[in-house]
Design an enzyme around this catalytic site. Structure first.
Site, mmCIF file in Angstrom:
data_model
loop_
_atom_site.group_PDB
_atom_site.id
_atom_site.type_symbol
_atom_site.label_atom_id
_atom_site.label_comp_id
_atom_site.label_asym_id
_atom_site.label_seq_id
_atom_site.Cartn_x
_atom_site.Cartn_y
_atom_site.Cartn_z
ATOM 1 N N ASP A 49 -77.123 -78.044 13.091
ATOM 2 C CA ASP A 49 -76.135 -78.998 12.022
ATOM 3 C C ASP A 49 -75.698 -78.112 11.780
ATOM 4 O O ASP A 49 -75.027 -77.380 10.452
ATOM 5 C CB ASP A 49 -77.576 -80.195 11.030
ATOM 6 C CG ASP A 49 -76.349 -81.034 10.761
ATOM 7 O OD1 ASP A 49 -75.228 -81.150 11.211
ATOM 8 O OD2 ASP A 49 -76.749 -81.548 10.214
ATOM 9 N N ASP B 193 -69.903 -82.095 13.196
ATOM 10 C CA ASP B 193 -71.612 -82.417 12.821
ATOM 11 C C ASP B 193 -71.371 -83.490 14.118
ATOM 12 O O ASP B 193 -71.044 -84.653 13.911
ATOM 13 C CB ASP B 193 -70.310 -83.274 11.640
ATOM 14 C CG ASP B 193 -71.728 -83.923 10.791
ATOM 15 O OD1 ASP B 193 -73.039 -83.247 11.647
ATOM 16 O OD2 ASP B 193 -70.997 -84.897 9.922
ATOM 17 N N HIS C 240 -79.205 -83.416 14.856
ATOM 18 C CA HIS C 240 -78.925 -84.675 15.551
ATOM 19 C C HIS C 240 -77.729 -84.851 16.296
ATOM 20 O O HIS C 240 -76.612 -84.109 15.843
ATOM 21 C CB HIS C 240 -78.606 -85.272 13.650
ATOM 22 C CG HIS C 240 -77.039 -84.881 13.001
ATOM 23 N ND1 HIS C 240 -76.147 -85.765 13.728
ATOM 24 C CD2 HIS C 240 -77.199 -83.837 12.140
ATOM 25 C CE1 HIS C 240 -74.706 -85.370 12.798
ATOM 26 N NE2 HIS C 240 -75.590 -84.086 12.250
ATOM 27 N N HIS D 221 -67.333 -86.174 9.224
ATOM 28 C CA HIS D 221 -67.485 -88.002 9.067
ATOM 29 C C HIS D 221 -65.604 -88.402 9.379
ATOM 30 O O HIS D 221 -65.732 -89.257 8.660
ATOM 31 C CB HIS D 221 -67.891 -87.815 7.858
ATOM 32 C CG HIS D 221 -69.510 -87.289 7.467
ATOM 33 N ND1 HIS D 221 -69.866 -87.122 6.297
ATOM 34 C CD2 HIS D 221 -70.340 -86.686 8.602
ATOM 35 C CE1 HIS D 221 -71.275 -86.583 6.348
ATOM 36 N NE2 HIS D 221 -70.848 -86.864 7.496
ATOM 37 N N GLU E 224 -79.157 -89.937 11.873
ATOM 38 C CA GLU E 224 -79.217 -88.499 10.906
ATOM 39 C C GLU E 224 -78.118 -88.731 9.745
ATOM 40 O O GLU E 224 -78.468 -88.858 8.675
ATOM 41 C CB GLU E 224 -78.822 -86.793 11.076
ATOM 42 C CG GLU E 224 -78.883 -86.342 10.247
ATOM 43 C CD GLU E 224 -77.763 -85.446 9.841
ATOM 44 O OE1 GLU E 224 -77.903 -85.249 8.863
ATOM 45 O OE2 GLU E 224 -76.898 -86.163 9.590
ATOM 46 N N GLU E 225 -77.134 -89.284 10.535
ATOM 47 C CA GLU E 225 -75.982 -89.624 8.551
ATOM 48 C C GLU E 225 -76.084 -90.805 8.001
ATOM 49 O O GLU E 225 -75.210 -90.873 7.340
ATOM 50 C CB GLU E 225 -75.226 -90.252 10.060
ATOM 51 C CG GLU E 225 -74.516 -88.842 11.093
ATOM 52 C CD GLU E 225 -73.923 -87.480 10.372
ATOM 53 O OE1 GLU E 225 -73.844 -87.893 8.989
ATOM 54 O OE2 GLU E 225 -73.115 -86.672 10.751
HETATM 55 N N1 BES Z 1 -73.876 -82.305 8.726
HETATM 56 C C1 BES Z 1 -74.242 -82.454 7.527
HETATM 57 C C2 BES Z 1 -75.171 -82.078 6.318
HETATM 58 C C3 BES Z 1 -74.387 -81.322 5.763
HETATM 59 C C4 BES Z 1 -72.953 -81.289 4.900
HETATM 60 C C5 BES Z 1 -74.674 -79.668 5.755
HETATM 61 C C6 BES Z 1 -71.935 -79.837 4.598
HETATM 62 C C7 BES Z 1 -73.776 -78.733 4.839
HETATM 63 C C8 BES Z 1 -72.897 -78.964 4.175
HETATM 64 C C9 BES Z 1 -75.534 -84.537 7.671
HETATM 65 O O1 BES Z 1 -74.620 -84.682 9.144
HETATM 66 C C10 BES Z 1 -74.747 -85.495 6.703
HETATM 67 O O2 BES Z 1 -73.572 -85.720 6.761
HETATM 68 N N2 BES Z 1 -75.254 -85.658 6.163
HETATM 69 C C11 BES Z 1 -75.646 -86.722 4.805
HETATM 70 C C12 BES Z 1 -76.839 -86.640 4.441
HETATM 71 C C13 BES Z 1 -77.461 -87.002 4.504
HETATM 72 C C14 BES Z 1 -79.270 -88.024 4.428
HETATM 73 C C15 BES Z 1 -77.602 -88.997 5.107
HETATM 74 C C16 BES Z 1 -74.351 -85.903 3.416
HETATM 75 O O3 BES Z 1 -74.346 -84.317 4.045
HETATM 76 O O4 BES Z 1 -73.746 -86.381 3.204
HETATM 77 ZN ZN ZN Z 2 -72.696 -86.167 8.453
#
Ligand code: BES
Ligand code: ZN
Length: 390
Positions: A281, A219, A203, A358, A253-254
């Site tokens: 990612d 990220d 993403h 984040h 994606e976020e």
């Molecule tokens: N890169 C993260 C996912 C992640 C975070 C994987 C920590 C492993 C460890 C991704 O960008 C993200 O923030 N995903 C969201 C969920 C998505 C469905 C919005 C999350 O993890 O909160």
């Molecule tokens: Zn993220």
């Protein structure tokens, strides 16, 4: 069952001079039991969500049969075959689902060293580092903001520059209906089997739940920079794949995997034959001291994860393992939900995750100031691409 049993015993007692290996088709859920520890000579050759093809030593057949019976309570949990072709046929034509074409086979053999080695030597840490820095210099890459559109223009321009001399390549936006940020898609048309597609994506958006500044260096500028370096190496070395390769920088994606959901659905709707998806990612924060890369086990494809492990053992010789998100944490889940084989090789185990993501502190300096860790992912992705697109 009886017939298979007879065939197996026949081959034991009558053809002692025959090759010592045999092919089996087996339920994919059982592949993990035939691991290196218990069956050191067993090798995975192909697979999808339902069935896999392995080559095993003939003298292992009895033990496998016993295991299938004990652990999976299956009488004939696998079938033995004389040739790889026979095994592939049995595995792909045995179920309604496969006949309907929804489960596609990938060849998981590893034999492209003469192409892979020079390519992975061309991977440069400084390129990845510079791309991470450029992307994190945008105020944010949020899917609703103008800066989130500008950052995608920048990615499209970079990939177009790398691929400028290639008549077999194009770079396009995938526009989304409900928000301004587009996804970016670079396509390298396959020379022999263009209808079969390999997707390497990550993403391109970033988020900060508290303020506007969202550098998103780990990220996921790291994933986009990793992919960018694979594209550069591909172009630089004049590599031409048999199958089609698509590199995708997903939007949004976020905020719930919105961009990749639309794209994966679109591929499914158009009956696109995606034989493998890799999600990159977070690739640049080394959080786990004794593991360089971990395969997320949830919302991913087991045979492809194992294949990736073998790719790492062959070309990188660095420690890898498994971990899990516990939820559909990134864009691989969008592909998985559409029935495509997806993997998510990740920078650390889940318990060692980068806590700066984040926030306005997700900078390259918070990950050591270099792109050393991401370099391993660029090499792995290059080797994965070449082995699968052959
Ligand atoms: N890169 C993260 C996912 C992640 C975070 C994987 C920590 C492993 C460890 C991704 O960008 C993200 O923030 N995903 C969201 C969920 C998505 C469905 C919005 C999350 O993890 O909160
Ligand atoms: Zn993220």
């Amino acid at each position: 069952m009886k017939i298979i049993g007879m065939l197996i015993s026949l081959s034991f007692f009558c053809f002692a001079q025959e090759p010592e290996y045999q092919w089996i088709s087996i339920g994919t859920d059982a592949v993990e039991s035939l691991n290196q520890k218990s069956f050191p000579e067993a090798k995975l050759f192909a697979g999808n969500q339902m069935a896999s093809v392995m080559r095993v030593k003939k003298n292992q057949i009895k033990a496998i049969s016993h295991l299938m019976h004990e652990k999976y309570e299956r009488c004939a949990g696998f079938m033995a075959h004389k040739t790889e072709e026979e095994a592939l046929e049995a595995a792909s034509f045995n179920s309604e689902k496969n006949r309907a074409g929804s489960a596609i086979f990938a060849n998981y053999s590893i034999d492209m060293a003469s192409t892979v080695e020079p390519m992975i030597q061309e991977v440069k840490e400084t390129n990845i580092r510079n791309t991470i820095i450029k992307l994190s210099n945008f105020e944010n890459r949020y899917y609703l903001n103008q800066t989130g559109v500008e950052s995608q223009n920048w990615v499209k321009d970079l990939w177009s520059k790398y691929l400028a001399a290639r008549s077999d390549a194009k770079v396009e936006f995938f526009q989304h209906k409900n928000w301004p940020q587009p996804s970016v898609v670079a396509t390298i048309q396959g020379e022999q089997i263009p209808n079969e597609v390999i997707v390497i994506g990550g993403h391109a958006d970033s988020i900060n739940r508290r303020s506007s500044r969202a550098p998103g260096a780990d990220d996921n500028a790291s994933g986009i920079a990793t992919i960018s370096e694979v594209i550069r190496v591909l172009a630089e070395t004049g590599y031409r794949p048999s199958r089609t390769i698509k590199f995708i920088g997903y939007a949004a994606e976020e905020v719930g995997l919105l961009g990749s959901q639309e794209i994966a659905k679109d591929f499914k709707l158009n009956n696109k034959e995606v034989i493998g998806v890799m999600q990159l990612d977070m690739t640049n924060h080394k959080g786990t001291h004794d593991k360089d890369i971990v395969m997320m086990t949830d919302f991913t494809n087991k045979p492809q994860n194992q294949f990736l492990g073998q790719v790492i053992d062959t070309y990188l010789k660095i420690p890898w393992g498994y971990s899990q998100c516990g939820y559909g944490c990134s864009d691989h889940a969008s592909w998985y939900r559409q029935g495509y084989p997806a993997s998510m090789p990740f920078e650390s185990k889940m318990e060692d995750i980068n806590h700066k993501i984040h926030t306005n502190q997700d900078t390259i300096d918070a990950s050591g100031g270099t792109a050393e860790h991401a370099t391993k992912f660029a090499k792995m992705a290059t080797a994965y691409m070449v082995e699968l697109a052959k």
